[in-house]
Design a protein around this motif. Structure first.
Motif, PDB file in Angstrom:
ATOM      1  N   PRO A 202      30.632  53.414  27.104  1.00 10.09           N
ATOM      2  CA  PRO A 202      30.525  54.838  27.465  1.00 10.09           C
ATOM      3  C   PRO A 202      31.024  55.040  28.899  1.00 10.09           C
ATOM      4  CG  PRO A 202      28.384  53.794  27.561  1.00 10.09           C
ATOM      5  CD  PRO A 202      29.309  52.768  26.979  1.00 10.09           C
ATOM      6  N   ASP A 203      31.228  56.273  29.280  1.00 11.96           N
ATOM      7  CA  ASP A 203      31.725  56.566  30.626  1.00 11.96           C
ATOM      8  C   ASP A 203      30.754  56.090  31.704  1.00 11.96           C
ATOM      9  OD1 ASP A 203      34.014  57.677  29.591  1.00 11.96           O
ATOM     10  OD2 ASP A 203      33.221  59.731  29.585  1.00 11.96           O
ATOM     11  N   LEU A 204      29.458  56.184  31.417  1.00 11.90           N
ATOM     12  CA  LEU A 204      28.437  55.699  32.342  1.00 11.90           C
ATOM     13  C   LEU A 204      27.515  54.732  31.604  1.00 11.90           C
ATOM     14  CD1 LEU A 204      27.428  58.988  34.226  1.00 11.90           C
ATOM     15  CD2 LEU A 204      28.781  57.089  35.135  1.00 11.90           C
ATOM     16  N   PHE A 205      27.147  53.649  32.256  1.00 12.03           N
ATOM     17  CA  PHE A 205      26.269  52.658  31.639  1.00 12.03           C
ATOM     18  C   PHE A 205      25.347  52.074  32.701  1.00 12.03           C
ATOM     19  CE2 PHE A 205      30.571  50.980  32.342  1.00 12.03           C
ATOM     20  CZ  PHE A 205      30.326  50.021  33.324  1.00 12.03           C
ATOM     21  N   TYR A 206      24.457  51.221  32.264  1.00 10.33           N
ATOM     22  CA  TYR A 206      23.473  50.640  33.175  1.00 10.33           C
ATOM     23  C   TYR A 206      24.184  49.744  34.189  1.00 10.33           C
ATOM     24  CZ  TYR A 206      18.667  49.402  34.303  1.00 10.33           C
ATOM     25  OH  TYR A 206      17.457  49.277  34.931  1.00 10.33           O
ATOM     26  N   PRO A 207      23.686  49.646  35.437  1.00  5.96           N
ATOM     27  CA  PRO A 207      24.337  48.797  36.442  1.00  5.96           C
ATOM     28  C   PRO A 207      24.584  47.388  35.911  1.00  5.96           C
ATOM     29  CG  PRO A 207      22.567  50.060  37.453  1.00  5.96           C
ATOM     30  CD  PRO A 207      22.484  50.309  35.975  1.00  5.96           C
ATOM     31  N   SER A 208      25.827  46.960  35.987  1.00  7.20           N
ATOM     32  CA  SER A 208      26.231  45.667  35.430  1.00  7.20           C
ATOM     33  C   SER A 208      27.164  44.948  36.387  1.00  7.20           C
ATOM     34  CB  SER A 208      26.934  45.863  34.076  1.00  7.20           C
ATOM     35  OG  SER A 208      26.091  46.550  33.168  1.00  7.20           O
ATOM     36  N   LEU A 209      27.147  43.613  36.309  1.00 10.97           N
ATOM     37  CA  LEU A 209      27.944  42.778  37.197  1.00 10.97           C
ATOM     38  C   LEU A 209      29.161  42.237  36.457  1.00 10.97           C
ATOM     39  CD1 LEU A 209      26.690  40.126  39.717  1.00 10.97           C
ATOM     40  CD2 LEU A 209      28.467  39.506  38.083  1.00 10.97           C
ATOM     41  N   PHE A 210      30.318  42.325  37.110  1.00 11.33           N
ATOM     42  CA  PHE A 210      31.568  41.807  36.554  1.00 11.33           C
ATOM     43  C   PHE A 210      32.277  40.987  37.627  1.00 11.33           C
ATOM     44  CE2 PHE A 210      30.539  45.864  34.617  1.00 11.33           C
ATOM     45  CZ  PHE A 210      30.596  45.587  33.265  1.00 11.33           C
ATOM     46  N   GLN A 211      32.952  39.926  37.190  1.00 14.80           N
ATOM     47  CA  GLN A 211      33.714  39.086  38.114  1.00 14.80           C
ATOM     48  C   GLN A 211      35.060  38.726  37.512  1.00 14.80           C
ATOM     49  OE1 GLN A 211      31.009  35.761  38.740  1.00 14.80           O
ATOM     50  NE2 GLN A 211      30.384  36.560  40.737  1.00 14.80           N
ATOM     51  N   LYS A 212      36.008  38.474  38.386  1.00 20.70           N
ATOM     52  CA  LYS A 212      37.302  37.956  37.950  1.00 20.70           C
ATOM     53  C   LYS A 212      37.066  36.580  37.320  1.00 20.70           C
ATOM     54  CE  LYS A 212      41.706  36.214  39.796  1.00 20.70           C
ATOM     55  NZ  LYS A 212      42.605  36.934  38.891  1.00 20.70           N
ATOM     56  N   GLN A 213      37.632  36.360  36.149  1.00 18.23           N
ATOM     57  CA  GLN A 213      37.498  35.054  35.514  1.00 18.23           C
ATOM     58  C   GLN A 213      38.410  34.049  36.225  1.00 18.23           C
ATOM     59  OE1 GLN A 213      38.873  34.424  31.390  1.00 18.23           O
ATOM     60  NE2 GLN A 213      36.918  33.430  30.985  1.00 18.23           N
ATOM     61  N   ILE A 214      37.801  32.974  36.720  1.00 20.43           N
ATOM     62  CA  ILE A 214      38.529  31.972  37.482  1.00 20.43           C
ATOM     63  C   ILE A 214      39.044  30.883  36.535  1.00 20.43           C
ATOM     64  CG2 ILE A 214      38.417  30.358  39.410  1.00 20.43           C
ATOM     65  CD1 ILE A 214      37.950  33.264  40.202  1.00 20.43           C
ATOM     66  N   GLU A 291      44.224  25.254  40.828  1.00 15.58           N
ATOM     67  CA  GLU A 291      45.002  25.093  42.060  1.00 15.58           C
ATOM     68  C   GLU A 291      44.300  24.183  43.063  1.00 15.58           C
ATOM     69  OE1 GLU A 291      44.270  28.253  40.883  1.00 15.58           O
ATOM     70  OE2 GLU A 291      46.191  28.446  39.824  1.00 15.58           O
ATOM     71  N   GLY A 292      43.161  23.593  42.663  1.00 12.30           N
ATOM     72  CA  GLY A 292      42.442  22.689  43.547  1.00 12.30           C
ATOM     73  C   GLY A 292      41.556  23.371  44.566  1.00 12.30           C
ATOM     74  N   LYS A 293      41.151  24.612  44.303  1.00 18.26           N
ATOM     75  CA  LYS A 293      40.318  25.381  45.223  1.00 18.26           C
ATOM     76  C   LYS A 293      38.881  25.405  44.720  1.00 18.26           C
ATOM     77  CE  LYS A 293      40.207  29.958  47.444  1.00 18.26           C
ATOM     78  NZ  LYS A 293      40.877  31.293  47.502  1.00 18.26           N
ATOM     79  N   PHE A 294      37.929  25.267  45.632  1.00 22.04           N
ATOM     80  CA  PHE A 294      36.517  25.313  45.276  1.00 22.04           C
ATOM     81  C   PHE A 294      36.007  26.748  45.398  1.00 22.04           C
ATOM     82  CE2 PHE A 294      37.177  20.928  46.572  1.00 22.04           C
ATOM     83  CZ  PHE A 294      36.487  20.226  45.595  1.00 22.04           C
ATOM     84  N   VAL A 295      35.391  27.256  44.310  1.00 22.33           N
ATOM     85  CA  VAL A 295      34.877  28.629  44.282  1.00 22.33           C
ATOM     86  C   VAL A 295      33.382  28.583  43.971  1.00 22.33           C
ATOM     87  CG1 VAL A 295      35.037  30.911  43.204  1.00 22.33           C
ATOM     88  CG2 VAL A 295      37.106  29.529  43.533  1.00 22.33           C
ATOM     89  N   PHE A 296      32.604  29.225  44.821  1.00 21.39           N
ATOM     90  CA  PHE A 296      31.147  29.262  44.677  1.00 21.39           C
ATOM     91  C   PHE A 296      30.734  30.351  43.692  1.00 21.39           C
ATOM     92  CE2 PHE A 296      27.115  31.183  45.900  1.00 21.39           C
ATOM     93  CZ  PHE A 296      26.268  30.084  45.970  1.00 21.39           C
TER      94      PHE A 296
END
Length: 329
Positions: A202-214, A291-296
């Protein structure tokens, strides 16, 4: 004496107790559910002394010198831990439940305050480290790479984030919750989100967390027991079922897990992060990119360590027992 605070369901804590017992150490066990009505529990505070009674037995005949905090209650804080007769007024029922919840919480906080003089491994007041956004901010301030992260209630903003970042994942803003229904337990997982999924929202939804897939070369589970790090590499990308979240285990084809040596520069940054979060133990999740990078990703202050200990032969249960006995002076 060592006091071990647990919910009674933590297998790793039981292994630590076995090592303490084998080493002739002294310990008592305190389960969070003891503070409910099914077990005698009380503490007395006056001008002369403090007395803690557990199962009608004074706990502080031998005062705890060190506390090992693993987990607290088998159920979260809510009125379901105590029964009361519901009434027709639903709003009043909600108010009563909230009151009972707060009474439980602050009764427990009072008990923990009585043990402030002891040396703690783990921290009952770890709310700051449960705040995933706060932890990401702290990691970024220390120069540790984090994934682009969006918390939103708007479909339009999420669509724009998807255009900018490509494939996304979503997970809980808080820690993982396990739901039980009709003798079945349901686990929350990290889930991939694509354009089709976003279009269905829907146009508005409950607060949700999204991240770029690494894009992962492998996942890292790092257990910290001050001042050492014990890292394990998980080759979750070799299996489609575990590629997004390795906790979606494939028992027929388990992921390969091996010890991993962290770069010294990264260990220094992670140590500063744990100090900033007031944590002397915890489980850290990271990704090593293609690419050999460490992501937390995040830190769990009461994360399981058995799943790192056994595959890598770290013998963490023995090391923790030795740590506790060292501080039991």
């Amino acid at each position: 004496m060592i006091l071990i605070i647990t919910n009674g369901e933590d297998i790793s804590a039981l292994h630590v107790m076995e090592w303490i017992n084998w080493s002739k150490g002294q310990f008592e066990v305190m389960k969070g559910d003891y503070t409910l009505r099914n077990t005698p529990f009380s503490y007395l505070l006056n001008n002369e002394e403090t007395t803690i009674n557990l199962k009608n037995k004074p706990l502080n005949k031998v005062k705890p010198n060190v506390v090992f905090y693993r987990r607290w209650k088998s159920k979260p804080y809510y009125a379901g831990n105590h029964s009361f007769d519901p009434i027709a007024d639903n709003e009043l029922n909600t108010d009563i439940a909230r009151h009972i919840e707060n009474e439980q919480l602050y009764s427990d906080c009072g008990f923990v305050a009585l043990l402030e003089d002891a040396h703690w491994l783990g921290n009952f007041g770890f709310r700051k480290s449960e705040d995933k956004i706060k932890v990401l901010i702290c990691a970024r301030q220390l120069g540790i790479s984090i994934p682009p992260t969006l918390v939103t209630t708007q479909k339009s903003e999420l669509s724009q984030f998807h255009k900018e970042q490509g494939t996304l994942i979503t997970k809980g803003i808080h820690n993982v919750t396990i739901f039980s229904h009709q003798d079945t337990r349901y686990m929350m997982y990290t889930q991939e989100i694509n354009k089709t999924d976003i279009e269905k929202l829907p146009d508005l939804f409950y607060p949700s967390l999204f991240q770029k897939q690494i894009k992962k070369e492998l996942e890292l589970r790092i257990f910290y027991l001050e001042p050492e790090f014990y890292a394990m590499a998980i080759f979750s990308q070799a299996n489609d079922q575990t590629a997004v979240d390795f906790r979606h285990y494939d028992y027929s084809k388990p992921n390969r897990k091996v010890p991993f040596r962290l770069p010294d520069k990264l260990k220094k940054k992670l140590k500063k992060l744990m100090e900033k979060l007031s944590l002397n133990t915890g489980s850290i999740d990271m990704i090593l990119t293609t690419e050999g990078k460490f992501v937390f990703l995040e830190v769990n202050p009461i994360g399981q360590f058995g799943m790192t200990s056994f595959p890598c032969n770290y013998n963490l249960e023995k090391k923790i027992a030795e740590y506790l006995m060292k501080h039991d002076v």
